[in-house]
Design a protein around this motif. Structure first.
Motif, mmCIF file in Angstrom:
data_model
loop_
_atom_site.group_PDB
_atom_site.id
_atom_site.type_symbol
_atom_site.label_atom_id
_atom_site.label_comp_id
_atom_site.label_asym_id
_atom_site.label_seq_id
_atom_site.Cartn_x
_atom_site.Cartn_y
_atom_site.Cartn_z
ATOM 1 N N ALA A 159 0.831 -1.159 0.011
ATOM 2 C CA ALA A 159 0.202 0.015 0.026
ATOM 3 C C ALA A 159 1.014 1.286 0.074
ATOM 4 O O ALA A 159 0.690 2.361 -0.682
ATOM 5 C CB ALA A 159 -0.982 0.107 1.396
ATOM 6 N N VAL A 160 2.080 1.329 0.659
ATOM 7 C CA VAL A 160 2.864 2.333 0.888
ATOM 8 C C VAL A 160 3.601 2.731 -0.434
ATOM 9 O O VAL A 160 3.438 3.659 -0.951
ATOM 10 C CB VAL A 160 3.594 2.293 2.075
ATOM 11 N N TRP A 161 4.260 1.537 -1.042
ATOM 12 C CA TRP A 161 4.745 1.459 -2.374
ATOM 13 C C TRP A 161 4.010 2.113 -3.287
ATOM 14 O O TRP A 161 4.313 3.139 -4.207
ATOM 15 C CB TRP A 161 5.195 0.049 -2.605
ATOM 16 N N SER A 162 2.694 1.884 -3.257
ATOM 17 C CA SER A 162 1.788 2.147 -4.423
ATOM 18 C C SER A 162 1.514 3.664 -4.339
ATOM 19 O O SER A 162 1.499 4.305 -5.021
ATOM 20 C CB SER A 162 0.382 1.488 -4.348
ATOM 21 N N ALA A 163 1.179 3.972 -3.049
ATOM 22 C CA ALA A 163 0.976 5.473 -2.596
ATOM 23 C C ALA A 163 2.172 6.194 -3.266
ATOM 24 O O ALA A 163 1.830 7.487 -3.290
ATOM 25 C CB ALA A 163 0.929 5.657 -1.427
ATOM 26 N N LEU A 164 3.298 5.941 -3.083
ATOM 27 C CA LEU A 164 4.544 6.595 -3.661
ATOM 28 C C LEU A 164 4.363 7.024 -4.855
ATOM 29 O O LEU A 164 4.857 8.060 -5.593
ATOM 30 C CB LEU A 164 5.956 5.820 -3.537
ATOM 31 N N GLU A 169 3.607 12.695 0.517
ATOM 32 C CA GLU A 169 2.504 12.845 1.327
ATOM 33 C C GLU A 169 1.517 11.603 1.398
ATOM 34 O O GLU A 169 0.983 11.301 2.635
ATOM 35 C CB GLU A 169 1.745 14.304 0.903
ATOM 36 N N ARG A 170 1.144 11.347 0.324
ATOM 37 C CA ARG A 170 0.165 10.316 0.230
ATOM 38 C C ARG A 170 0.718 8.842 0.958
ATOM 39 O O ARG A 170 -0.080 8.272 1.633
ATOM 40 C CB ARG A 170 -0.186 9.884 -1.164
ATOM 41 N N ALA A 171 1.978 8.594 0.406
ATOM 42 C CA ALA A 171 2.550 7.489 1.172
ATOM 43 C C ALA A 171 2.506 7.462 2.823
ATOM 44 O O ALA A 171 2.616 6.553 3.491
ATOM 45 C CB ALA A 171 4.035 7.239 0.562
ATOM 46 N N SER A 172 2.948 8.868 3.112
ATOM 47 C CA SER A 172 3.064 8.793 4.823
ATOM 48 C C SER A 172 1.539 8.745 5.365
ATOM 49 O O SER A 172 1.474 8.126 6.341
ATOM 50 C CB SER A 172 3.224 10.511 5.089
ATOM 51 N N TYR A 173 0.652 9.501 4.455
ATOM 52 C CA TYR A 173 -0.590 9.354 5.103
ATOM 53 C C TYR A 173 -1.225 7.902 4.948
ATOM 54 O O TYR A 173 -1.959 7.423 5.932
ATOM 55 C CB TYR A 173 -1.665 10.188 4.173
ATOM 56 N N VAL A 174 -0.968 7.169 4.201
ATOM 57 C CA VAL A 174 -1.382 5.755 3.885
ATOM 58 C C VAL A 174 -1.003 4.948 5.155
ATOM 59 O O VAL A 174 -1.364 4.208 5.667
ATOM 60 C CB VAL A 174 -0.946 5.094 2.579
ATOM 61 N N PHE A 175 0.597 5.086 5.350
ATOM 62 C CA PHE A 175 1.196 4.623 6.350
ATOM 63 C C PHE A 175 0.393 4.611 7.856
ATOM 64 O O PHE A 175 0.255 3.625 8.383
ATOM 65 C CB PHE A 175 2.891 4.766 6.360
#
Ligand SMILES: [Fe+2]
Ligand SMILES: [Fe+2]
Length: 205
Positions: A159-164, A169-175
């Motif tokens: 999920a975090v890789w995809s958000a990158l 910002e999106r990856a931080s938020y998803v984590f």
């Protein structure tokens, strides 16, 4: 400087090369495990630097330094923080190891003489993030979570890789959302809450 005040800390001679000196300090103090982890984090953070146009050397240095305080016992960090009149949040009171990001910053500046604000800022908030985080702050926050120091692959990895693909910002938020939704957050650090509210406002408005 706290390192000189703790008799169990061994301070090997410094060479002036950060990677060598971090490795020596961790090895001499029995933290081979942390050394393996910080090398992994530095590598991933270097990749994030290339991907998001950040300064590669800055991100690698931040990765190498971020857990350098692993050589200090959490109880000693708490004693030092109380004696020094630090403002200590409820999460840090309950879980003193959360202080390690602040002590890593102190060692980076006081022992390794790092002055780069991007490095010091990212190191100081790599566990909690903070309000209005910089790209360097978020890169280290994410690199630390992707190159985690436990067995196997983290459950949020894909999920975090995809958000990158969208942004740091999106990856931080998803984590952060994953951690809170799955009962993985021990107690919300005040800066975690500020970071989460900031990212939520930015990404969901
Ligand atoms: Fe850490
Ligand atoms: Fe770490």
């Amino acid at each position: 400087m706290i390192l000189q005040k703790l008799e169990y800390i061994i301070l090997p001679p410094k060479t002036g090369d950060l990677a060598t000196d971090v490795a020596n300090l961790l090895r001499h103090n029995g933290r081979e495990d942390t050394l393996t982890h910080v090398i992994d984090v530095a590598r991933v953070n270097g990749e994030l630097a290339d991907r998001f146009g950040l300064v590669r050397d800055t991100c690698i240095a931040a990765g190498l330094l971020h857990d350098i305080s692993a050589i200090i016992q959490p109880d000693d960090m708490m004693r030092y923080a109380i004696a020094g009149g630090f403002e200590i949040c409820e999460a840090e009171h309950r879980f003193p190891f959360l202080l390690h990001q602040r002590f890593a910053r102190m060692i980076a500046s006081g022992y390794f003489e790092v002055e780069d604000r991007d490095i010091l800022s990212a190191v100081a908030c790599h566990t909690s993030l903070r309000a209005s985080p910089t790209p360097c702050d978020m890169a280290l926050f994410i690199a630390d979570k992707l190159a985690w120091d436990q067995e196997g692959t983290p459950p949020y990895y894909d999920a975090v890789w995809s958000a990158l693909d969208e942004s740091l910002e999106r990856a931080s938020y998803v984590f952060m959302t994953f951690v809170m939704d799955n009962g993985m957050l021990l107690y919300p650090h005040k800066d975690w809450t500020l970071a989460y509210e900031y990212l939520k406002g930015k990404l969901e408005s």
